[in-house]
Write an enzyme that holds these catalytic residues in place. Structure first.
Site, PDB file in Angstrom:
ATOM      1  CG  ASP A 290      47.720  40.167  47.228  1.00  0.00           C
ATOM      2  OD1 ASP A 290      47.490  39.119  46.748  1.00  0.00           O
ATOM      3  OD2 ASP A 290      46.867  40.999  47.344  1.00  0.00           O
TER       4      ASP A 290
HETATM    5  C1  BGC Z   1      43.990  39.270  46.079  1.00  0.00           C
HETATM    6  C2  BGC Z   1      44.114  38.925  47.610  1.00  0.00           C
HETATM    7  C3  BGC Z   1      43.696  37.438  47.436  1.00  0.00           C
HETATM    8  C4  BGC Z   1      44.767  36.781  46.580  1.00  0.00           C
HETATM    9  C5  BGC Z   1      44.675  35.340  46.599  1.00  0.00           C
HETATM   10  C6  BGC Z   1      44.893  38.503  45.395  1.00  0.00           C
HETATM   11  O1  BGC Z   1      44.817  38.910  43.975  1.00  0.00           O
HETATM   12  O2  BGC Z   1      44.770  40.819  46.155  1.00  0.00           O
HETATM   13  O3  BGC Z   1      43.104  39.558  48.452  1.00  0.00           O
HETATM   14  O4  BGC Z   1      43.891  36.854  48.775  1.00  0.00           O
HETATM   15  O5  BGC Z   1      44.921  37.133  45.308  1.00  0.00           O
HETATM   16  O6  BGC Z   1      43.537  34.753  45.903  1.00  0.00           O
END
Ligand code: BGC
Length: 746
Positions: A290
């Site tokens: 993530d």
């Molecule tokens: C979130 C993810 C997301 C990623 C990319 C993160 O802050 O937890 O779910 O896919 O950002 O935008």
């Protein structure tokens, strides 16, 4: 492990034998997988260490313009950038891929984006869409989203989120399928199929990503990013199955989660990636961290610095680092120090390259602006969004058939900020949707009613509703109208990432506004717009009608008007429990029994002194404008072997005057097991459409192998003994005659 698969597959390819691929169900045929594996290895053999480390890096393009930043274009030109997020559109995608084609090995960049419930055309937020219990519709929505996204050069969506969420304080409940493992697994499967189809390189498909692995939805206190701690049984029984369902659907990628699980952050957790995903599930899907999660291992205090964070990420079996650059910048040093091996780097690079071949990135054709424009927000897509939004709405209350509203009303008061607001209709995570595309409730009503009905709009107050200045105008509008529609709920950003709430009630002012309308004595309906369960006790007790519409997307206003006026009969069912109070959380229907089950008159039983144990609205609940009756429940047998399938049959009758759909739900209880088992668990359901007066025999098969659980030795077992089957139209109100027993034998 991945390495072993790759070598085996290469061998298989060389000798030309068609056999079972390393990854279950990914791609159409094993031959195709073997061919990809051969191409991956051939490319890998030509790569320098710097190029390999470049493949393990994902960088964040400019979200607003969809373009890569100058330094990212430069990296791509040198063959040192594996992937981006947020780069998209004919300009963004074309420029970046052209730069990559100038590099030595001409490896394209893998373009990912959060296409969560639509690309430009927005469908209801995922929790809302899940309330449809309509797997075909859910798959279709993901397919349309994939098609729109692909037309802009994207290969990959960071969806579906398949985290089970039993805590409505957690803002991200909005992104998933709710609290139930069985429903959540079916929806996970449908969403992955919708995004990927059989071939994720097709023009209308993208690679899906099962996220966030795992336990992210069980953050302590419902506070986003917080610690998760649970037994391995609970992990395996409740939280893992939707991810396994995604694997069964062929999911091409996984994302780590921000939380630690039993003390180990997901991004550095070899048990999750090596033991579960690779060994047990035999998946070689790409694993991306993530956002910044590798770097954040330092905050978790399991890495002294970014170098150690990079080492732990790679050695755990994670492949691609999102945004932070710990692997890229420390890989060479770690290799020299012997803290990581070239085999580990190669495995990770293979995953990235494999994904690029699977999504067809190597066959890059420049995106055509006109074609892109023609593919998004089409009439057909809007039509599908309206239909699916209608299916997602849940009628929570409807005293004396307050709804549907008669089309012969002469005037209608429409009260509330949300009734006239475009942005919030789209919900959170809206990809490339534009607020101006969205249809508000006011617009939807005008579209439906034309000039035949006078619409008296009054905002009443803003969403936080901290002053009562606008109440008089709202009351006046109500008094001057035949019927009142009052919207209430949340801002779309209140149920989202980093949007946990300790109090999940409506802002007090909103309830005061509803009370003011109530005291006019006019008939009215509350239209809720929100992304999580809310504790709406006053409204549930006093308001004549409540319609839960979630944030229902681009076509929100039209779809809500369809339901309010009865052109669509509501058929949604709650995928998550609505508690009476935040103090009851976590409250979910499939809880374990206690030794002292609730008994009203016995103080020493499990209860609160101040409120009942029961929810405000239970899981699986939702009314219709018609009525349904279940009768004549039968089981195909009363003794059954562990490999058998038992069929539950029941007659469903539409006893009302309108056509409509009902969800028949089958719950099971293991009556006597080696471990305490839930009081009931959903194990089958069917959404059935019946004409007014129609009666049909419904058959729902239940596989006995689905009735097992992980025992104390962490073995999945189906134990012999008695099981109870219960059939209902929600998880609570199950009539005595809708319950039978059967015995599982050897
Ligand atoms: C979130 C993810 C997301 C990623 C990319 C993160 O802050 O937890 O779910 O896919 O950002 O935008």
């Amino acid at each position: 492990m991945k390495k072993v698969y790759s070598i085996l597959l290469l061998l298989v390819f060389w000798v030309g034998i068609i056999s079972v691929p390393a990854q279950k169900n990914v791609g159409k045929t094993s031959t195709k997988d073997a061919q990809i594996e051969a191409k991956v290895n051939a490319l890998l053999a030509k790569m320098t260490l710097a190029e390999k480390l470049g493949q393990l890096q994902q960088l964040d393009g400019d979200w607003g313009t969809g373009e890569a930043r100058p330094e990212q274009l430069e990296l791509a030109r040198k063959g040192l950038l594996g992937s981006t997020l947020n780069v998209r559109g004919f300009k963004g995608a074309n420029d970046l891929q052209k730069a990559a084609m100038e590099s030595r090995l001409k490896i394209p960049v893998l373009l990912g984006f959060d296409v969560i419930h639509g690309y430009r055309t927005q469908f209801p937020v995922p929790l809302g869409e899940s309330a449809s219990w309509d797997l075909e519709a859910i798959e279709r929505a993901a397919h349309i989203a994939a098609k729109e996204a692909k037309s802009t050069g994207l290969h990959w969506t960071f969806a579906p989120m398949v985290d089970i969420a039993r805590d409505p304080r957690w803002g991200r409940v909005v992104e998933g399928a709710g609290e139930d493992t069985f429903l959540g697994s079916k929806i996970a499967f449908a969403r992955v199929r919708g995004f990927q189809g059989d071939d994720m390189s097709a023009d209308d498909r993208v690679m899906a990503c099962a996220k966030h692995f795992v336990g992210y939805g069980a953050a302590e206190g419902g506070r986003d990013y917080n610690t998760t701690d649970m037994s391995e049984q609970r992990l395996r029984d409740i939280y893992l199955p939707p991810f396994k369902a995604a694997v069964d659907a062929g999911v091409g990628s996984f994302m780590t989660s921000f939380n630690s699980l039993n003390g180990v952050p997901s991004t550095a957790n070899p048990f999750l990636w090596k033991t579960l995903v690779e060994k047990e599930w035999k998946s070689n899907a790409l694993v991306v961290t993530d956002y910044n999660a590798t770097k954040e291992l330092v905050n978790h205090a399991i890495a002294a610095d970014e170098a150690e964070a990079a080492m732990k990420t790679l050695n755990a079996g994670v492949d691609l680092e999102m945004v932070s650059k710990a692997i890229n910048q420390n890989g060479e040093k770690l290799l020299k120090e012997g803290k990581i091996t070239m085999a580990t780097i190669d495995d990770a690079v293979r995953s990235v390259l494999r994904a690029k071949f699977r999504v067809g990135a190597f066959d890059f054709k420049p995106i055509d602006e006109a074609k892109q424009k023609a593919s998004i927000l089409t009439d057909e897509n809007r039509k599908a969004a309206r239909e699916i939004a209608g299916k997602s709405m849940v009628l929570l209350k409807n005293d004396n058939n307050t709804l549907p509203i008669s089309k012969s009303v002469k005037s209608l008061a429409v009260i509330g900020f949300l009734a006239n607001d475009k942005r919030n209709m789209l919900g959170n995570w809206t990809a490339d949707a534009k607020p101006e595309d969205a249809v508000t409730l006011m617009e939807g009503l005008k579209n439906k009613l034309g000039s035949s009905v006078k619409l008296n709009y009054a905002m009443g107050c803003e969403l936080k509703c901290t002053d009562t200045k606008g109440f008089d105008e709202a009351v006046k509008a109500a008094k001057n109208s035949d019927f009142v529609i009052i919207t209430a709920g949340e801002d779309a950003d209140w149920s989202a990432e980093a949007a946990s709430r300790s109090d999940i009630s409506l802002p007090a002012g909103q309830t005061e506004l509803i009370k003011a309308i109530h005291s006019t004595g006019k008939p009215y309906a509350v239209v809720l717009m929100n992304g999580r369960p809310l504790t709406i006790n006053w409204e549930a007790e006093n308001s004549p009608a409540i319609l839960e519409t979630w944030f229902s997307g681009t076509e929100a206003g039209n779809a809500i008007a369809d339901v309010l006026f009865g052109d669509v009969n509501p058929s949604g069912k709650l995928p998550i429990t609505f508690p009476r109070s935040g103090g009851q959380i976590p409250l979910y229907y499939n809880a374990l029994p206690t030794g002292r089950p609730f008994a009203e008159k016995d103080k020493y039983t499990s209860k609160y002194l101040d409120i009942p144990n029961t929810p405000l609205f239970p899981f699986g609940y939702g009314l219709s404008y018609t009525t349904f009756k279940l009768s004549n429940m039968q089981l195909s047998q009363t003794r059954i072997g562990k490999n058998g399938t038992i069929t539950v049959s029941v007659d469903l009758e539409n006893t009302g005057k309108r056509d409509g759909a009902e969800v028949v739900q089958v719950y099971i209880r293991d009556m006597d097991a080696s471990m305490s088992r839930p009081v009931k668990e959903l194990k089958g359901f069917q959404k059935v459409f019946l004409k007014a007066g129609e009666k049909r025999k419904i058959e729902i098969p239940i596989k006995v192998s689905d009735l097992g659980f992980y025992n104390a030795q962490m073995q999945y077992v189906v134990e012999e003994g008695q099981f109870r089957v219960m059939v209902g139209t929600d998880s609570q109100n199950i009539k005595d005659e809708m319950s039978e027993f059967f015995t599982v034998v050897k």
